[in-house]
Design a protein around this motif. Sequence first.
Motif, PDB file in Angstrom:
ATOM      1  N   ALA A 133       0.819  -1.211   0.000  1.00 35.34           N
ATOM      2  CA  ALA A 133       0.000   0.000   0.000  1.00 35.34           C
ATOM      3  C   ALA A 133       0.855   1.263   0.000  1.00 35.34           C
ATOM      4  CB  ALA A 133      -0.914  -0.002   1.230  1.00 35.34           C
ATOM      5  N   CYS A 134       2.173   1.120  -0.110  1.00 33.45           N
ATOM      6  CA  CYS A 134       3.079   2.258   0.053  1.00 33.45           C
ATOM      7  C   CYS A 134       2.875   3.342  -0.993  1.00 33.45           C
ATOM      8  CB  CYS A 134       4.529   1.795   0.048  1.00 33.45           C
ATOM      9  SG  CYS A 134       5.002   0.858  -1.428  1.00 33.45           S
ATOM     10  N   VAL A 135       2.423   2.964  -2.201  1.00 38.05           N
ATOM     11  CA  VAL A 135       2.195   3.969  -3.243  1.00 38.05           C
ATOM     12  C   VAL A 135       0.707   4.103  -3.562  1.00 38.05           C
ATOM     13  CG1 VAL A 135       4.468   3.843  -4.280  1.00 38.05           C
ATOM     14  CG2 VAL A 135       2.710   2.253  -5.029  1.00 38.05           C
ATOM     15  N   GLY A 136      -0.145   3.758  -2.596  1.00 36.12           N
ATOM     16  CA  GLY A 136      -1.581   3.901  -2.773  1.00 36.12           C
ATOM     17  C   GLY A 136      -2.288   2.574  -2.886  1.00 36.12           C
ATOM     18  N   GLY A 137      -3.599   2.627  -2.709  1.00 38.71           N
ATOM     19  CA  GLY A 137      -4.380   1.398  -2.660  1.00 38.71           C
ATOM     20  C   GLY A 137      -4.563   0.697  -3.975  1.00 38.71           C
ATOM     21  N   GLY A 138      -4.289   1.365  -5.097  1.00 32.51           N
ATOM     22  CA  GLY A 138      -4.498   0.730  -6.395  1.00 32.51           C
ATOM     23  C   GLY A 138      -3.222   0.224  -7.035  1.00 32.51           C
ATOM     24  N   SER A 139      -2.146   0.138  -6.280  1.00 33.12           N
ATOM     25  CA  SER A 139      -0.864  -0.228  -6.863  1.00 33.12           C
ATOM     26  C   SER A 139      -0.721  -1.732  -7.012  1.00 33.12           C
ATOM     27  CB  SER A 139       0.283   0.305  -5.997  1.00 33.12           C
ATOM     28  OG  SER A 139       0.414  -0.470  -4.814  1.00 33.12           O
ATOM     29  N   ASN A 140       0.207  -2.122  -7.879  1.00 31.87           N
ATOM     30  CA  ASN A 140       0.560  -3.531  -8.049  1.00 31.87           C
ATOM     31  C   ASN A 140       2.007  -3.774  -7.635  1.00 31.87           C
ATOM     32  OD1 ASN A 140      -1.905  -4.585  -9.011  1.00 31.87           O
ATOM     33  ND2 ASN A 140      -1.494  -3.807 -11.059  1.00 31.87           N
ATOM     34  N   VAL A 141       2.479  -2.972  -6.686  1.00 32.19           N
ATOM     35  CA  VAL A 141       3.836  -3.150  -6.163  1.00 32.19           C
ATOM     36  C   VAL A 141       3.811  -4.234  -5.102  1.00 32.19           C
ATOM     37  CG1 VAL A 141       5.757  -2.039  -4.967  1.00 32.19           C
ATOM     38  CG2 VAL A 141       4.372  -0.732  -6.608  1.00 32.19           C
ATOM     39  N   PRO A 142       4.654  -5.257  -5.225  1.00 29.81           N
ATOM     40  CA  PRO A 142       4.653  -6.325  -4.223  1.00 29.81           C
ATOM     41  C   PRO A 142       5.102  -5.817  -2.855  1.00 29.81           C
ATOM     42  CG  PRO A 142       5.840  -6.979  -6.215  1.00 29.81           C
ATOM     43  CD  PRO A 142       5.616  -5.503  -6.306  1.00 29.81           C
ATOM     44  N   LEU A 143       4.452  -6.306  -1.814  1.00 25.83           N
ATOM     45  CA  LEU A 143       4.879  -5.968  -0.457  1.00 25.83           C
ATOM     46  C   LEU A 143       6.198  -6.665  -0.174  1.00 25.83           C
ATOM     47  CD1 LEU A 143       4.092  -4.611   2.263  1.00 25.83           C
ATOM     48  CD2 LEU A 143       3.145  -6.828   2.938  1.00 25.83           C
ATOM     49  N   GLY A 144       7.134  -5.920   0.343  1.00 25.03           N
ATOM     50  CA  GLY A 144       8.432  -6.514   0.637  1.00 25.03           C
ATOM     51  C   GLY A 144       9.484  -5.459   0.824  1.00 25.03           C
ATOM     52  N   PHE A 145      10.545  -5.543   0.039  1.00 22.98           N
ATOM     53  CA  PHE A 145      11.710  -4.693   0.216  1.00 22.98           C
ATOM     54  C   PHE A 145      11.366  -3.211   0.122  1.00 22.98           C
ATOM     55  CE2 PHE A 145      15.274  -2.327  -1.671  1.00 22.98           C
ATOM     56  CZ  PHE A 145      16.218  -2.503  -0.672  1.00 22.98           C
ATOM     57  N   VAL A 146      10.504  -2.841  -0.847  1.00 29.30           N
ATOM     58  CA  VAL A 146      10.198  -1.421  -1.051  1.00 29.30           C
ATOM     59  C   VAL A 146       9.508  -0.831   0.167  1.00 29.30           C
ATOM     60  CG1 VAL A 146       8.850   0.215  -2.410  1.00 29.30           C
ATOM     61  CG2 VAL A 146      10.100  -1.618  -3.557  1.00 29.30           C
ATOM     62  N   SER A 147       8.456  -1.487   0.642  1.00 26.93           N
ATOM     63  CA  SER A 147       7.727  -0.980   1.798  1.00 26.93           C
ATOM     64  C   SER A 147       8.596  -1.000   3.046  1.00 26.93           C
ATOM     65  CB  SER A 147       6.456  -1.805   2.031  1.00 26.93           C
ATOM     66  OG  SER A 147       5.672  -1.241   3.049  1.00 26.93           O
ATOM     67  N   LEU A 148       9.396  -2.044   3.189  1.00 24.44           N
ATOM     68  CA  LEU A 148      10.307  -2.110   4.331  1.00 24.44           C
ATOM     69  C   LEU A 148      11.292  -0.942   4.285  1.00 24.44           C
ATOM     70  CD1 LEU A 148      11.213  -3.707   6.816  1.00 24.44           C
ATOM     71  CD2 LEU A 148      12.724  -5.034   5.328  1.00 24.44           C
ATOM     72  N   THR A 149      11.814  -0.651   3.083  1.00 21.98           N
ATOM     73  CA  THR A 149      12.747   0.458   2.917  1.00 21.98           C
ATOM     74  C   THR A 149      12.089   1.781   3.268  1.00 21.98           C
ATOM     75  OG1 THR A 149      13.944  -0.716   1.168  1.00 21.98           O
ATOM     76  CG2 THR A 149      14.232   1.676   1.287  1.00 21.98           C
ATOM     77  N   GLU A 150      10.837   1.975   2.818  1.00 22.32           N
ATOM     78  CA  GLU A 150      10.106   3.212   3.125  1.00 22.32           C
ATOM     79  C   GLU A 150      10.027   3.439   4.632  1.00 22.32           C
ATOM     80  OE1 GLU A 150       5.556   5.049   2.841  1.00 22.32           O
ATOM     81  OE2 GLU A 150       5.960   2.953   2.301  1.00 22.32           O
ATOM     82  N   ASN A 151       9.653   2.399   5.356  1.00 23.49           N
ATOM     83  CA  ASN A 151       9.486   2.541   6.803  1.00 23.49           C
ATOM     84  C   ASN A 151      10.816   2.686   7.531  1.00 23.49           C
ATOM     85  OD1 ASN A 151       6.474   2.155   7.516  1.00 23.49           O
ATOM     86  ND2 ASN A 151       6.850   0.557   6.002  1.00 23.49           N
TER      87      ASN A 151
END
Length: 257
Positions: free
Chosen positions: A226-244
């Motif tokens: 959900a890091c780039v919004g509710g309609g994204s197709n970005v897999p949860l994992g490294f990107v979201s972890l990096t953001e936080n």
Amino acid sequence: MNDLSTAPKTGDRTGERTATVYRMVMDKHICPFGLKTLHLLKSQGYRVDDHHLTTRAETDAFKEKHGVKTTPQTFVGGERIGGYEELRRFLGKPVKDPKATSYKPVVAIFGMGALMALATSWLASGALLTAMTAELFIAISMCLLAIQKLQDVEGFATMFLGYDLLARRWVPYAYLYPFGEGLAGGLMIAHALDWLSIPIALFIGGVGAVSVFYAVYIQKRELKCACVGGGSNVPLGFVSLTENVMMFAMGLWVLLT
């Protein structure tokens, strides 16, 4: 030019590839996919016989005659190829899968964040790579990510509830998260109200990092981020972890400096 009595017959008599396109061209509407179709055909060396559907009645008659639901429609050699995406397939061009995972939104956000950080650092100090650049990159990226979430808070909250540990216990947190991220990022850009921005960044960054790590690396779940919004197709994992982790690190950095 608009004769629909027979299926178009376009040949290759002179060695030049030809195609016929029927597209909507009305006073208040020109079909964008029709324009893209024309450009694609011409870029591939086709001579295009361009037929305009100038009224709704004419468009409906064309659709009924050929048994199609949409326009534009392309014909090559008397054979109907179809709409814009079918034409791309016919020409061997890639067609986007709306369900496919993609990191493009993340690359765009972090790329623009980096560019804005470099530009601001240059404006403020005359140098590109400074400690300020790193700080601005994280803070600006937080704001850009918050914008994505704030476009559809409901959609973000629904996806966020799938993995965030705190939001599962207190649902309103899912709705507050984008506002907290944007507020903390904006305050950190200005170096203002550290007493407020630091706790927000440490809290939401810490809880988010633990939640993502637990869902992805402990439970081994395959989820959308959900890091780039509710309609994204970005897999949860490294990107979201990096953001936080970035948010948490930024809060810690501001606290210690």
